[in-house]
Design an enzyme around this catalytic site. Structure first.
Site, short mmCIF file in Angstrom:
data_model
loop_
_atom_site.label_atom_id
_atom_site.label_comp_id
_atom_site.label_asym_id
_atom_site.label_seq_id
_atom_site.Cartn_x
_atom_site.Cartn_y
_atom_site.Cartn_z
CG HIS A 56 -2.16 -0.91 0.78
ND1 HIS A 56 -2.24 -2.22 1.19
CD2 HIS A 56 -3.21 -0.69 -0.04
CE1 HIS A 56 -3.32 -2.75 0.65
NE2 HIS A 56 -3.93 -1.86 -0.09
CB CYS B 73 -10.01 -0.77 -9.27
SG CYS B 73 -10.33 -1.91 -7.92
C1 PEP Z 1 -6.54 -4.57 -5.20
O1 PEP Z 1 -6.39 -5.44 -4.33
O2 PEP Z 1 -6.21 -4.73 -6.39
C2 PEP Z 1 -7.12 -3.26 -4.84
C3 PEP Z 1 -7.39 -2.36 -5.75
O3 PEP Z 1 -7.30 -3.02 -3.50
P1 PEP Z 1 -6.12 -2.56 -2.52
O4 PEP Z 1 -4.88 -2.36 -3.34
O5 PEP Z 1 -6.56 -1.33 -1.85
O6 PEP Z 1 -6.03 -3.75 -1.61
#
Ligand code: PEP
Ligand code: MG
Length: 583
Positions: A196, A507
């Site tokens: 993240h 996404c």
């Molecule tokens: C993902 O897991 O691809 C996503 C968009 O969510 P995050 O990166 O916030 O876990």
């Protein structure tokens, strides 16, 4: 003999390219202050001078809290009440007396602070009152501040608009604070491209290189650094010609970024007329204007958990309404998809009172929300209030099983009923789910009949399919969302969505990678949502694509045996389509 203080000569460190761009600045090394089991230092002087050191640190922290309290009173009642709680901890007369007593027994101020804060912590954790247990994170935070003040004279390591932060890893909380200070870039010793902290750096367009072995010992405070976030390299103490070269490159990049903002906002279609929506992922309201300038057609993923990053506590319904309202205001008429809080894993710490050995497989996303359903209830209540003013969509993170989906939908239905009772009617908030685990992709057919849309989170889908921790630098190099197994799961999800007649977007970060977009279009996704700084390239590429040819590419990619094979098919596809275009 060499002078240890002399600036070391130019040298290069390699890592993984986590966020593109050139940054030039001064290194600020951020060490973790204290961790369970870390050795605490011996006293620096006699009891009186140790006591004086403690008193001074206490005053430094209290003054810093005073400084930010004024701003907080204007901006956030929640933050303001947290700061008051922090003040009370730091200046608590009983805790102070216990610490001073302990110092009198001959230990250092640090040892006394650690010992007494830990004792308080155990008492709070043992309480049957959850309000007391919830105070543990405040206590931990204040202990860190006190230890920092004792060690460095200030509550937190100072960084400013010239700094490049060098750390083992940087929490989302700190990154949001750094953003306001204008920190120029990051060098992290650990972490993967999809951790993240890497994603947030990309969303802000701040260059970052992660997984740089020994960076915290090979770089020194104050070193001049160049980060090349696209190549994944860090140059320490560059010579004049290297510096000049990168300064030129940085100027070129700035020009390019300005040009990227000059976009037409017409909807994007492939060459053969297939409509692909191209939206932006955002973490905080301030990112929305940038996303719009760079051509976002909507906000495809609002990571609502980032709202908590600056306050470490779940905000009230009113505060949530204000935060979502700010996003809506900044986004004008564009569609907005707000994801329910995705806590757990490597995300925001909301003062959990438990420790998980393996948080990625623990109380993460919807599991966390279902374990504390009031949080989901309040969040959806806030979203309904916002939706009275303008349309929004909501999506649920990490849905894996049928029971989780059923239970979440029950809670949402109850919120709708309560809203109708209070207001006489209820706005329509379409509900979607993220497909982020192999189980969700395999169950997509049955889930599709219960929800309004799917959004595929390839960051987690890759992590869980390939069993590669997205935060672990030891395995970061072998993680690849283009692995045929991941592509098969995406394909299953798309088929399920299409049969049910609901939209399916991607996404995850993969959608913003130039190699992947051709395959995703071929797999039949109806749109993508990417980091704002990837919008320009994705928009341009989709316009060059023939969706039917992409479908053939997707077919052979799924039948490949390795990610490397997939990549060679993509390379061949790209060079043949370039030739086709030029002939
Ligand atoms: C993902 O897991 O691809 C996503 C968009 O969510 P995050 O990166 O916030 O876990
Ligand atoms: Mg995810």
């Amino acid at each position: 003999m060499t002078d240890p203080k002399a600036p070391s000569s130019e040298h290069l460190l390699r890592g993984l390219p986590a966020s593109a761009g050139i940054a030039i600045g001064r290194a600020v090394i951020v060490h973790p202050l204290w961790w369970e089991g870390a050795p605490v230092p011996p006293p620096r002087g006699d009891v009186d001078s140790e006591t004086e050191r403690f008193r001074h640190a206490q005053q430094v922290v209290a003054e810093e809290l005073d400084n930010i309290a004024e701003r907080a009173r204007r901006e956030s009642p929640t933050l303001s009440s947290i700061l008051e709680a922090h003040q009370m901890i730091v200046t608590d007369p009983v805790l102070s007396a216990d610490i001073i007593d302990r110092i009198s027994s001959g230990v250092s101020s640090e040892a006394a602070v650690v010992h007494e804060f830990e004792r308080q912590r155990r008492t709070l954790l043992a309480s049957t009152n959850s309000m007391f247990r919830d105070r543990v994170s405040d206590l931990d935070h204040m202990k860190e501040q006190m230890l920092s003040a004792l060690r460095t004279g200030v509550p937190q390591v100072r960084r400013d608009g010239e700094s490049i932060v060098v750390a083992d890893t940087v929490s989302p909380h700190d990154m949001l604070a750094d953003r306001q200070l204008g920190v120029r870039g990051y060098v992290m010793q650990s972490g993967g491209i999809d951790a993240h902290s890497s994603i947030i750096a990309r969303d802000f367009g701040v260059p970052a290189v992660v997984s740089v072995a020994h960076s915290m010992t090979r770089i020194h405070d104050g070193d001049l650094l160049i980060i090349d976030g696209s190549a994944g390299v860090v140059i320490c103490n560059p010579g004049a010609s290297t510096l000049e070269h990168y300064q030129r490159q940085q100027d070129d990049e700035r020009q390019q970024r300005l040009l990227q903002e000059d976009v037409d906002h017409t909807p994007i279609h492939s060459l053969d007329g297939v409509r692909i929506t191209i939206e932006a992922n955002i973490d905080v309201p301030e990112q929305v204007p940038v996303a719009l300038r760079l051509g976002a057609e909507g906000l495809g993923l609002v990571r609502s958990e980032m709202m908590i990053a600056s306050i470490n506590e779940i905000p009230s319904i009113d505060e949530q309404v204000r935060w979502y309202g700010q996003i809506c205001q900044n986004a004008g008429e564009l569609p907005i998809t707000i994801r329910a809080f995705d806590f757990g894993g490597d995300k925001i710490d909301v003062g959990q009172t438990y420790v998980e050995d393996n948080p990625a497989l623990g109380l993460r996303g919807i599991r966390f929300l279902l374990s504390q359903p009031d949080i989901l209830r309040d969040q959806f209540t806030a979203l309904l209030m916002v939706a009275r003013e303008r349309p929004i969509r909501c999506m649920l993170p990490m849905i894996t099983t049928q029971q989780e989906l059923d239970r979440a939908l029950e809670i949402i239905a109850a919120c709708r009923a309560a809203h109708t009772e209070a207001h006489g009617d209820c706005p329509d908030v379409p509900i979607g789910i993220m497909i982020e685990t192999p189980a969700a992709a395999l169950s997509a057919e049955s889930f599709a009949s219960q929800v309004d849309f799917f959004s595929i989170g390839t960051n987690d889908l890759t992590q869980y399919t390939l069993a590669i921790d997205r935060t672990n630098d030891l395995v970061a190099g072998i993680s690849d969302g283009l692995h045929p197994s991941v592509l098969k799961l995406i394909s299953m999800t798309v088929s399920a969505a299409r049969s049910a007649g609901i939209p399916v977007t991607v996404c995850g970060e993969m959608a913003g990678q130039s190699a992947a977009i051709d395959v995703l279009v071929g797999l039949g996704v109806s749109g993508v949502s990417v980091s704002s700084f990837a919008l320009h390239d994705v928009r341009r590429r989709v316009r060059e694509l023939d969706a039917e040819s992409c479908q053939r590419l997707a077919d052979i990619s799924i039948r490949s045996r390795t990610a490397a094979e997939v990549r060679s098919h993509i390379d061949a596809f790209r060079s043949s389509s370039t030739k086709g275009a030029s002939s």
